[in-house]
Design an enzyme around this catalytic site. Structure first.
Site, mmCIF file in Angstrom:
data_model
loop_
_atom_site.group_PDB
_atom_site.id
_atom_site.type_symbol
_atom_site.label_atom_id
_atom_site.label_comp_id
_atom_site.label_asym_id
_atom_site.label_seq_id
_atom_site.Cartn_x
_atom_site.Cartn_y
_atom_site.Cartn_z
ATOM 1 C CB THR A 155 -8.054 2.971 14.613
ATOM 2 O OG1 THR A 155 -7.905 1.554 14.522
ATOM 3 C CG2 THR A 155 -9.474 3.282 15.066
ATOM 4 C CG HIS A 156 -3.566 2.356 14.746
ATOM 5 N ND1 HIS A 156 -2.662 2.903 15.621
ATOM 6 C CD2 HIS A 156 -4.575 1.860 15.518
ATOM 7 C CE1 HIS A 156 -3.092 2.737 16.862
ATOM 8 N NE2 HIS A 156 -4.252 2.122 16.820
ATOM 9 C CB SER A 277 0.655 15.803 -14.230
ATOM 10 O OG SER A 277 1.948 15.650 -14.771
ATOM 11 C CE LYS A 283 -0.387 12.297 -10.472
ATOM 12 N NZ LYS A 283 1.008 12.652 -10.382
ATOM 13 C CG ASN A 285 -2.026 15.894 -9.438
ATOM 14 O OD1 ASN A 285 -2.058 14.668 -9.425
ATOM 15 N ND2 ASN A 285 -1.172 16.585 -10.179
ATOM 16 C CD GLU A 290 -1.827 17.210 -3.209
ATOM 17 O OE1 GLU A 290 -1.580 16.016 -3.332
ATOM 18 O OE2 GLU A 290 -1.554 18.042 -4.094
#
Ligand code: ARG
Length: 459
Positions: A155-156, A277, A283, A285, A290
């Site tokens: 949470t948070h 990348s 990388k 990704n 996204e």
């Protein structure tokens, strides 16, 4: 070519013509327009506007037009017709001559467009319902595969209490169940035929609109023509359903993006749904996720756009309403593609059991257990919460996990704490205790998975 030359003396301005046309996007309604036109021709036969022979001829020509488009969909785009309704009618006339000019009797493009659009929505809702079910199935399959993986629940974005990966999957299955039922509900309300409403006040021919509705597979005909041609509630409802579901998919993406981050490393996404990348060779990704998160906003945009188009629009049809289509088509495609992409991501996901477990052990996610332990020993929860907080603070200062504190350290804060504390604060114990309905307990989750497998017909 247009359908309305008589009243005009001058030609349309070329720029205006381009501004006005909807063919570049409503051409995808060709199948629906032809389907509804065939139904309309049957109605014209019933009221004696067409003979049986004429109706047959119109129907065959429309079917062959459908075949032409099927073979060459781009064909429509080459024309300069104003919209798909004009295109179908003009091409029908090209095929069968004068007889084709009878088809538009008693009909308006205003009732045609909303009929076509409803038919299109019905077809696409079926596709979406199927995709939602498939995504639920995929969630259940990975839940089963990784049923014993414990990871921190947040949470948070602070480690809160331990959960299992299967439990996390089941949370999304619940959201998808609501998305499914929202779509079914949308479908139920839009399943009424506006055809035969004419331009706005009904058709001057005494047709049987209920029968016409059934020809097209609608469950009934609408009640008020003025409302029928003005109504785009179903577009709003469908886009609202899309927006809510995209919000779920976006949160799913965000969760996985975090799980996949170098900092968490709970999961590894497959090469097939990630990209590299151009500069940094190390990388990998999470592009698919996204993009789902990013595309959520264009679906919201479509919802806001139609709401704003309709606000303060006088009854009944206004050309503003032509703006309902591009964003609807785009949003529905985006939603379905996002569902498919989510399935793909889940299909190839790999979990790192050890890192998940180690993370769940950190962050004092078993602190609630210490409080509950003290409650069982007769202390009020508020007091127990305070004592546990002090113990956590002590552990933080000592840079120790709760399970690594000595009994004497516990006893400094409450003499009621005994050796049995240790078995109470294991991650497994935190999970096992939550057996009330909806809790994370292993057997609750197993039961839920079993139930879902039956519901989703997974063998
Ligand atoms: N292309 C129009 C639309 O998408 C079809 C209805 C046209 N009606 C009219 N009276 N111009 O909304």
């Amino acid at each position: 070519m247009s359908l309305w030359g008589g009243r005009f003396l001058d030609e349309s301005n070329k720029l205006f013509k381009r501004f006005n046309t909807s063919l570049s996007f409503d051409y995808i309604l060709a199948q629906e327009d032809i389907f509804a036109s065939i139904a309309w021709s049957k109605t014209l036969l019933e009221i004696g506007i067409l003979t049986q022979k004429e109706q047959n001829k119109i129907e065959s020509a429309l079917i062959s037009l459908k075949q032409d488009i099927y073979e060459n969909p781009e064909k429509i785009l080459k024309s300069d017709c104003e919209d798909i309704h004009s295109w179908v009618e003009i091409n029908l006339i090209k095929k069968i001559g004068e007889l084709g000019k009878k088809l538009h009797t008693g009909r308006s493009r205003n009732d045609q467009i909303t009929t076509d659009l409803k038919l299109w929505c019905k077809k696409n809702i079926q596709i979406l319902l199927e995709s939602i079910l498939n995504l639920q199935k995929q969630f259940i399959l990975v839940a089963e595969q990784y049923h014993d993986i414990i990871l921190p629940g947040y949470t948070h974005l602070q480690r809160a209490q331990p959960i299992t990966f299967a439990y996390w999957c089941l949370a999304y299955v619940e959201m998808l169940k609501r998305d499914f039922s929202r779509l079914e509900d949308t479908l139920k309300r839009l399943d009424v035929s506006p055809l035969g409403s004419g331009a706005l006040s009904g058709t001057a021919w005494n047709i049987d609109r209920e029968k016409l509705a059934l020809y097209m597979g609608f469950s009934a005909a609408t009640n008020n023509a003025l409302d029928s041609v003005s109504d785009r509630d179903y577009v709003i409802e469908l886009l609202a359903s899309a927006s809510i579901s995209m919000m779920h998919l976006s949160r799913f993406s965000e969760d996985l993006i975090f799980f996949n981050s170098s900092e968490a490393s709970f999961i590894e996404l497959s090469d097939s749904v990630t990209s590299g990348s151009s500069l940094m060779p190390q990388k990998k990704n999470p592009d698919a996720l996204e993009l789902i998160r990013g595309k959520c906003s264009r679906v919201y945009g479509a919802l806001f756009s139609i709401l704003i188009v309709l606000k303060a629009l006088p009854l009944s049809y206004n050309k503003d309403m032509q703006e309902d289509k591009e964003s609807l088509f785009d949003a529905i495609k985006t939603w379905n593609n996002s569902l498919l992409m989510a399935i793909l991501v889940l299909k190839n996901i790999k979990l790192n059991k050890l890192l998940c477990y180690q993370a769940a052990e950190k962050g004092y996610s078993n602190a609630t257990e210490v409080a509950d332990y003290l409650v069982k020993k007769g202390i009020t929860f508020r007091e127990a919460h305070y004592i546990s907080g002090k113990i956590v603070l002590h552990a933080i200062n000592e840079t120790k996990a709760l399970k690594d504190l000595d009994l004497s350290e516990f006893k400094k804060y409450s003499h009621l704490i005994e050796n049995d504390i240790y078995q109470h604060i294991t991650l497994e114990s935190c999970i096992e205790k939550r057996i009330a309905k909806g809790g994370v307990a292993f057997n609750q989750v197993q039961k839920a998975i079993k139930k879902e497998k039956i519901r989703l017909n997974i063998v």
